[in-house]
Design an enzyme around this catalytic site. Structure first.
Site, short mmCIF file in Angstrom:
data_model
loop_
_atom_site.label_atom_id
_atom_site.label_comp_id
_atom_site.label_asym_id
_atom_site.label_seq_id
_atom_site.Cartn_x
_atom_site.Cartn_y
_atom_site.Cartn_z
CG ASP A 85 -0.42 -0.33 2.53
OD1 ASP A 85 -1.27 -1.00 3.40
OD2 ASP A 85 0.55 0.34 2.70
CE LYS A 125 -7.89 -0.43 0.93
NZ LYS A 125 -6.50 -1.03 1.41
CG MET A 161 -5.85 6.52 9.23
SD MET A 161 -7.14 5.37 8.84
CE MET A 161 -7.43 4.16 10.38
N1 SAH Z 1 -1.21 -0.68 10.02
C1 SAH Z 1 -0.73 1.01 10.35
C2 SAH Z 1 -1.60 1.80 10.40
C3 SAH Z 1 -2.59 2.07 8.91
S1 SAH Z 1 -3.73 3.27 8.97
C4 SAH Z 1 0.07 0.93 11.60
O1 SAH Z 1 0.12 -0.24 12.24
O2 SAH Z 1 0.72 1.88 11.75
C5 SAH Z 1 -2.72 4.64 8.31
C6 SAH Z 1 -2.77 5.74 9.57
O3 SAH Z 1 -1.47 5.20 10.27
C7 SAH Z 1 -2.06 6.93 8.93
O4 SAH Z 1 -3.19 7.85 8.73
C8 SAH Z 1 -1.40 7.83 10.01
O5 SAH Z 1 -2.28 8.21 11.18
C9 SAH Z 1 -0.69 6.48 10.62
N2 SAH Z 1 0.46 6.36 10.33
C10 SAH Z 1 1.16 5.44 9.51
N3 SAH Z 1 2.65 5.60 9.39
C11 SAH Z 1 2.80 6.90 10.18
C12 SAH Z 1 3.98 7.65 10.15
N4 SAH Z 1 5.11 7.10 9.82
N5 SAH Z 1 3.78 8.77 10.89
C13 SAH Z 1 2.68 9.08 11.46
N6 SAH Z 1 1.60 8.49 11.42
C14 SAH Z 1 1.60 7.17 10.64
#
Ligand code: SAH
Length: 252
Positions: free
Chosen positions: A37, A59, A171
Site C-alpha cells: 500500500d 489507498k 487517520m
Molecule cells: N497499520 C498501520 C496503520 C494504517 S492506518 C500501523 O500499524 O501503523 C494509516 C494511518 O497510520 C495514517 O493515517 C497515520 O495516522 C498512521 N501512520 C502510519 N505511518 C505513520 C507515520 N510514519 N507517521 C505518523 N503516522 C503514521
C-alpha cells in the site's frame, strides 16, 4: 524462506527501513510478488528482488485505487499460481491495516496465511518523538482509535482520554476539528496537552505540540499532512516539562 502457495501478511513498520523485523526484510527479499500500500516507503521496497513484481494498491482517503475484494482476489490468485506472495503494509498488519480481512479471505479460499507483525505507527512515533505512551507518573492506559470521517460521531471514546490516560488517534488529520470538539464534549479539558507527529521515523518527521483546544488551528496553520498521528494526554507534555526544568536549573 522460499515458501510458495502461501500469503505472507507483513508489517513494514512506520517508514524507517531499520525498523523492519528481520523476518520482514528476509521475506521482502525472497518474494516473487509484493502487493503493497501507499504507506510503504521506497527505501523498503528497495529490499525486493530485482525480478520481483511490485503491485501498488495504494489507498487514498478520497479514492480507492483497488477495492478490498479485488486485493483479496489478487492475493489468492497469485498464491494459487505457486508464487511467493508478500502483502506488505505500513506499520502492523493487524492495527488499522485490514490484515484481518485479508487473512479471512485467504482462509476462506483455502490458502495458508502467515502474519508477520510490524512496528505500528504509534510505537514508532512515540519512540521517535520520545513520548512515553505509558508513564508511572502520568499514564497507566493507552488506546488506539481511528479518526477518519466515517462514523466518527458514533464512535464511543468516552473514558479513553483524560487524566492518567493516553489516546493515540490514527487517520485523524482531516477530522482534527471534529476530534477536538468530540473530546471536549466528552469532558476533556481544553488545555489537555496534545502532540501531532507527522511522518514519524522518516526524514521529514515533525512533532507539533499544543493544548487540545488549539488542535484544529495547529493542523491548519502547520499544514499537517498524512501520515500523522494525534496523541492526547499529559505524556505529550513531559518532554517540555523536563526541558523547562533543566533550563531553570542551568539558569540558577
Ligand atoms: N497499520 C498501520 C496503520 C494504517 S492506518 C500501523 O500499524 O501503523 C494509516 C494511518 O497510520 C495514517 O493515517 C497515520 O495516522 C498512521 N501512520 C502510519 N505511518 C505513520 C507515520 N510514519 N507517521 C505518523 N503516522 C503514521
Amino acid at each position: 524462506m522460499r515458501n510458495t502457495g502461501i500469503i505472507h501478511l507483513v508489517g513494514a513498520g512506520p517508514g524507517d527501513p531499520d525498523l523492519l523485523t528481520l523476518r520482514a526484510a528476509r521475506l521482502i527479499a525472497a518474494a516473487d510478488v509484493i502487493v503493497h500500500d501507499g504507506l510503504v516507503s521506497d527505501d523498503i521496497l528497495d529490499f525486493a528482488h530485482r525480478d520481483a513484481t511490485l503491485i501498488s494498491v495504494a489507498k487514498r482517503r478520497s479514492h480507492h485505487s483497488m477495492a478490498q475484494d479485488e486485493i483479496n482476489a489478487l492475493l489468492v490468485r497469485e498464491a494459487r499460481a505457486g508464487r511467493m506472495v508478500v502483502r506488505l503494509k505500513g506499520g502492523d498488519p493487524l492495527v488499522f491495516g485490514r490484515g484481518g480481512e485479508e487473512a479471512e479471505a485467504a482462509r476462506a479460499a483455502g490458502v495458508a496465511v502467515e502474519i508477520v507483525p510490524g512496528i505500528s505507527a504509534a510505537n514508532g512515533a512515540a519512540a521517535a518523538a520520545q513520548i512515553a505512551l505509558t508513564h508511572r507518573d502520568a499514564s497507566s492506559a493507552v488506546s488506539f482509535v481511528a479518526g477518519q470521517c466515517k462514523g466518527l460521531a458514533e464512535q464511543d471514546w468516552a473514558g479513553l482520554a483524560g487524566k492518567g490516560r493516553t489516546l493515540v488517534i490514527y487517520m485523524g488529520v482531516k477530522t482534527a476539528p471534529q476530534i477536538a470538539e468530540k473530546l471536549m464534549a466528552d469532558g476533556l479539558a481544553p488545555d489537555m496537552p496534545i502532540a501531532v507527529i507527522e511522518n514519524a521515523t522518516r526524514s521529514a518527521m515533525r512533532v507539533l505540540r499544543g493544548p487540545l483546544a488549539a488542535l484544529p488551528d495547529l493542523v491548519e496553520r502547520e499544514r499537517v499532512v498524512s501520515p500523522a498521528l494525534i496523541v492526547i494526554g499529559e505524556v505529550t507534555a513531559r518532554e517540555d516539562a523536563t526541558l523547562a526544568q533543566l533550563a531553570q536549573e542551568t539558569a540558577r
